[in-house]
Design a protein around this motif. Structure first.
Motif, PDB file in Angstrom:
ATOM      1  N   ILE A 173       9.965   2.016 -11.886  1.00  0.00           N
ATOM      2  CA  ILE A 173      11.147   0.443 -11.742  1.00  0.00           C
ATOM      3  C   ILE A 173      12.005   1.221 -11.277  1.00  0.00           C
ATOM      4  CG2 ILE A 173      12.041  -1.082 -12.404  1.00  0.00           C
ATOM      5  CD1 ILE A 173       9.534  -1.737 -14.259  1.00  0.00           C
ATOM      6  N   ASN A 193       5.681  -4.367  -7.028  1.00  0.00           N
ATOM      7  CA  ASN A 193       6.805  -3.627  -6.587  1.00  0.00           C
ATOM      8  C   ASN A 193       7.703  -4.695  -5.969  1.00  0.00           C
ATOM      9  OD1 ASN A 193       6.415  -1.274  -7.512  1.00  0.00           O
ATOM     10  ND2 ASN A 193       5.004  -0.235  -6.567  1.00  0.00           N
ATOM     11  N   GLN A 194       6.624  -5.204  -4.932  1.00  0.00           N
ATOM     12  CA  GLN A 194       7.506  -6.427  -3.864  1.00  0.00           C
ATOM     13  C   GLN A 194       8.093  -7.872  -4.143  1.00  0.00           C
ATOM     14  OE1 GLN A 194       4.427  -8.714  -1.434  1.00  0.00           O
ATOM     15  NE2 GLN A 194       6.045  -9.553   0.100  1.00  0.00           N
ATOM     16  N   SER A 227      12.310   4.658  -9.089  1.00  0.00           N
ATOM     17  CA  SER A 227      12.017   4.595  -7.810  1.00  0.00           C
ATOM     18  C   SER A 227      12.155   3.282  -6.619  1.00  0.00           C
ATOM     19  CB  SER A 227      11.118   5.471  -7.845  1.00  0.00           C
ATOM     20  OG  SER A 227      10.605   6.105  -8.003  1.00  0.00           O
ATOM     21  N   ASN A 228      12.013   2.763  -7.147  1.00  0.00           N
ATOM     22  CA  ASN A 228      11.824   0.882  -6.195  1.00  0.00           C
ATOM     23  C   ASN A 228      13.184   0.610  -6.275  1.00  0.00           C
ATOM     24  OD1 ASN A 228      11.506  -1.314  -5.119  1.00  0.00           O
ATOM     25  ND2 ASN A 228       9.990  -1.920  -6.650  1.00  0.00           N
ATOM     26  N   GLN A 269       6.770   5.730  -5.764  1.00  0.00           N
ATOM     27  CA  GLN A 269       6.616   4.650  -7.042  1.00  0.00           C
ATOM     28  C   GLN A 269       5.598   3.472  -6.531  1.00  0.00           C
ATOM     29  OE1 GLN A 269       8.326   0.655  -5.293  1.00  0.00           O
ATOM     30  NE2 GLN A 269       9.044   1.962  -3.770  1.00  0.00           N
ATOM     31  N   GLU A 270       4.258   3.849  -4.899  1.00  0.00           N
ATOM     32  CA  GLU A 270       3.071   3.448  -4.872  1.00  0.00           C
ATOM     33  C   GLU A 270       2.474   3.974  -6.038  1.00  0.00           C
ATOM     34  OE1 GLU A 270       2.296   0.638  -3.597  1.00  0.00           O
ATOM     35  OE2 GLU A 270       4.014   0.063  -2.778  1.00  0.00           O
ATOM     36  N   SER A 314      11.250  -5.151  -5.467  1.00  0.00           N
ATOM     37  CA  SER A 314      12.372  -5.327  -3.984  1.00  0.00           C
ATOM     38  C   SER A 314      12.875  -6.576  -3.425  1.00  0.00           C
ATOM     39  CB  SER A 314      11.692  -4.313  -3.523  1.00  0.00           C
ATOM     40  OG  SER A 314      10.304  -4.959  -3.236  1.00  0.00           O
ATOM     41  N   THR A 317      15.016   0.447  -2.520  1.00  0.00           N
ATOM     42  CA  THR A 317      15.282  -1.072  -2.156  1.00  0.00           C
ATOM     43  C   THR A 317      16.619  -0.570  -1.238  1.00  0.00           C
ATOM     44  OG1 THR A 317      13.408  -1.806  -3.237  1.00  0.00           O
ATOM     45  CG2 THR A 317      14.960  -2.990  -2.432  1.00  0.00           C
ATOM     46  N   CYS A 319      10.763   7.624  -2.396  1.00  0.00           N
ATOM     47  CA  CYS A 319      10.667   6.767  -3.654  1.00  0.00           C
ATOM     48  C   CYS A 319       9.861   5.534  -3.395  1.00  0.00           C
ATOM     49  CB  CYS A 319      12.312   6.140  -3.392  1.00  0.00           C
ATOM     50  SG  CYS A 319      13.855   6.987  -4.315  1.00  0.00           S
ATOM     51  N   ASN A 320       9.966   5.383  -2.075  1.00  0.00           N
ATOM     52  CA  ASN A 320       8.387   4.538  -1.661  1.00  0.00           C
ATOM     53  C   ASN A 320       6.701   4.995  -1.889  1.00  0.00           C
ATOM     54  OD1 ASN A 320       9.991   2.541  -0.734  1.00  0.00           O
ATOM     55  ND2 ASN A 320       9.644   2.742   1.274  1.00  0.00           N
TER      56      ASN A 320
END
Length: 604
Positions: free
Chosen positions: A42, A165-166, A44-45, A106-107, A169, A49, A102-103
């Motif tokens: 979270i 995540n979506q 990192s998201n 987080q993924e 963000s 973002t 970060c992406n």
């Protein structure tokens, strides 16, 4: 309410949590089981973002600096240009690196969280299913349990990996983007806020229409599926009465109805996205035109105008996809709520800590003033008393629904009695562990159950350490060795209850062999020969009679001719024992049993 409306409501309700607050609590409780991965994902998201949202402002600084450098006269213009863009470019490169890291981070983490969440839910529900009382299964459909264990767990996992995540963000982009747009130009922001309000209204109207069409689609699909199953299962009858053409016409009509309903539902479902994008594009064009006017007037710089327009694009995707993400979230919360409905069910009564142990079982069973009801407020068995002496055969007879199967289920503590006591060798069964009690029993049920595996594995289900010789010996006693030898791989032939490799009667023989191998002290035969042909029944009855010599045996049978030699017959009606005695004693009483026997004899 029409059937169509009922189908619609059921489908829509199944995708919405009944208690939103509780469902959200369950969801975050599940995530916090892996907080060492969830919280960094979270964070990192959020960092990634926010870095992404800052790009238009950095770009604005570069553009305005460049314009200012170009306008500055003198030989140092190139130096001014270089100075104006170097800093922003380095910042943009840094932001790109931060965003990528970060992406990726987080993924990677959220994929792990998703799989472990699904695994956790499946382990929890599997463990729970083994602790639930039998009456839970009496009231719950198998398909519903399978759906909660598989489909609902997958739905939760899919939301976490695809939309969680979506979702986070999107909230950050919309909130941060709108805040920065208002900071850049409050007047231009009014256009975007108006656009958002229009999008919300349009989405609500289209979603309501879509729900109605979705209900129509599910209704027609249900009718088509039901008719198709009916036609396939009734193929012989349809051909026998020459109804093929009529069936084809009906099927074609149902197919056409489903096609039209599905096409309408799909059209409206996908129409929402181009409509919302069109509204967003109109807002973008309006903002650009008005922004250009403000730039000419000197109210806003070119750099800030492009930043504003970039923010319009940034927030347009989250707003356009909001309905999809919200639907996914609702489905996830509804799924986790359905799973926790099972997890929150009350467990069966736990075994006492200092339980008694049966060291040398004899097999005496006593019911002492036993009362029982599946519903505590409605007893079906009242003050039942009898004693089954060791190594004797006790037959339980009575009409359908008399309580015969219920009685033997109480023997093995599948249900807890309301009052009284059941004694095994003088020990109250409630003071024994279920494991210790149930290993004294062998049960051959009316409905056969074989798992997918070899015949040898199925026979040794109750005794995993059995040798091949012991398995074969049990099969011979159950009169099934001869047909096993004719199978392609003999005892290593893969079978199950569904593959139709062996007949129903042969499956019944294998379940009897399985019980024989476990060598219980008490045997329960619940309509054990009901699925076996007459010739096979004679053979198996001889084997059963031999096995019963050293065991206490309870036999349930509708055909009274099979239990003439029983030492004690319990005649049941409406949950209670109304007569007891041997076959001849009961005939001499000329009561309920005698009437039952005479009616069967006359029918025969």
């Amino acid at each position: 309410m029409s059937k169509k409306e009922q189908v619609l409501l059921e489908e829509l309700d199944s995708e919405k949590p009944k208690n939103l607050k509780k469902a959200v609590h369950y969801f975050f409780e599940l995530l916090m089981l892996q907080k060492k991965k969830t919280i960094p994902a979270i964070l990192s998201n959020i960092i990634g973002t926010l870095a992404y949202v800052s790009i238009p402002l950095v770009t604005a600084q570069a553009i305005d600096g460049l314009i200012e450098a170009v306008r500055s006269p003198g030989a140092s213009m190139m130096e001014s240009i270089r100075a104006a863009i170097t800093g922003p470019l380095l910042i943009l490169l840094f932001i790109a690196g931060i965003t990528f890291v970060c992406n990726y981070f987080q993924e990677y983490l959220i994929a792990t969280v998703s799989e472990e969440a699904s695994l956790t839910l499946r382990k929890k529900i599997t463990a729970k299913l083994n602790k639930l009382p039998l009456n839970f299964y009496d009231q719950t459909q198998v398909g519903d349990l399978l759906s909660r264990t598989t489909a609902d767990a997958d739905k939760v996992a899919n939301f976490i990996i695809m939309s969680f995540n979506q979702f986070i963000s999107s909230i950050i982009i919309v909130v941060a983007g709108l805040s920065l747009m208002i900071y850049v130009s409050g007047r231009l922001s009014l256009i975007i806020i108006f656009m958002i309000l229009i999008n919300i209204i349009v989405t609500k109207v289209i979603s309501k229409k879509n729900q109605t069409l979705f209900g129509d689609n599910m209704y027609t699909l249900g009718k088509l599926s039901g008719a198709t199953e009916e036609y396939y299962s009734g193929t012989t009858i349809i051909k026998a009465f020459n109804k093929q053409e009529e069936v084809i016409q009906k099927a074609n009509q149902l197919i056409d109805d489903q096609y039209k309903a599905h096409k309408k539902a799909q059209f409206v479902n996908f129409a929402i996205y181009p409509i919302m994008r069109s509204i967003t594009q109109l807002a973008y064009i309006s903002s650009a035109l008005m922004g250009a006017t403000l730039a000419i007037q000197g109210t806003i710089t070119i750099g800030l105008l492009q930043a504003f327009l970039q923010y319009v694009n940034q927030i347009s995707d989250p707003i356009t996809e909001a309905s999809y993400v919200v639907n996914m979230l609702q489905g996830c919360l509804a799924a986790i709520e359905r799973i926790y409905e099972v997890l929150d069910e009350e467990n069966e009564v736990p075994d006492i800590q200092k339980a008694n142990v049966i060291d040398n079982p004899l097999g005496q069973i006593e019911f002492s003033h036993v009362s029982f009801g599946y519903n505590k407020n409605q007893l079906i068995m009242k003050d039942v008393n009898f004693i089954a002496e060791p190594q004797k055969t006790i037959a339980i007879v009575g009409p359908t629904g008399a309580g015969k199967t219920t009685l033997v289920n109480l023997l093995m503590r599948f249900y807890e009695i309301n009052s009284g006591s059941i004694l095994f060798d003088g020990i109250d069964t409630s003071t024994l562990t279920r494991h210790d009690l149930r290993k004294q029993f062998g049960m051959v049920l009316q409905d056969t159950w074989l798992f997918e595996g070899t015949i040898a594995e199925n026979i040794s289900y109750g005794k995993k350490d059995a040798t091949r010789e012991e398995v074969i010996a049990a099969a011979k006693k159950a009169q099934c060795d001869s047909f096993i030898q004719t199978l392609p791989e003999g005892y290593d032939t893969i079978i199950s209850s569904e593959n139709n490799m062996i007949s129903q009667g042969q499956q019944q023989l294998l379940t009897i062999a399985r019980t024989i191998l476990s060598d219980p002290k008490v045997m329960i035969l619940d309509e054990a020969t009901s699925s076996i042909d007459t010739k096979t029944e004679i053979k198996i009855q001889q084997a059963i009679d031999h096995l019963m010599l050293d065991r206490t045996s309870f036999v349930i049978a509708h055909r009274l001719s099979t239990i003439k030699n029983a030492d004690l017959i319990l005649v049941m009606d409406k949950g209670n024992i109304i007569e007891t005695g041997s076959h001849h004693e009961l005939l001499e009483k000329d009561g309920f049993y005698a009437d039952l026997y005479q009616s069967q004899f006359q029918s025969a």
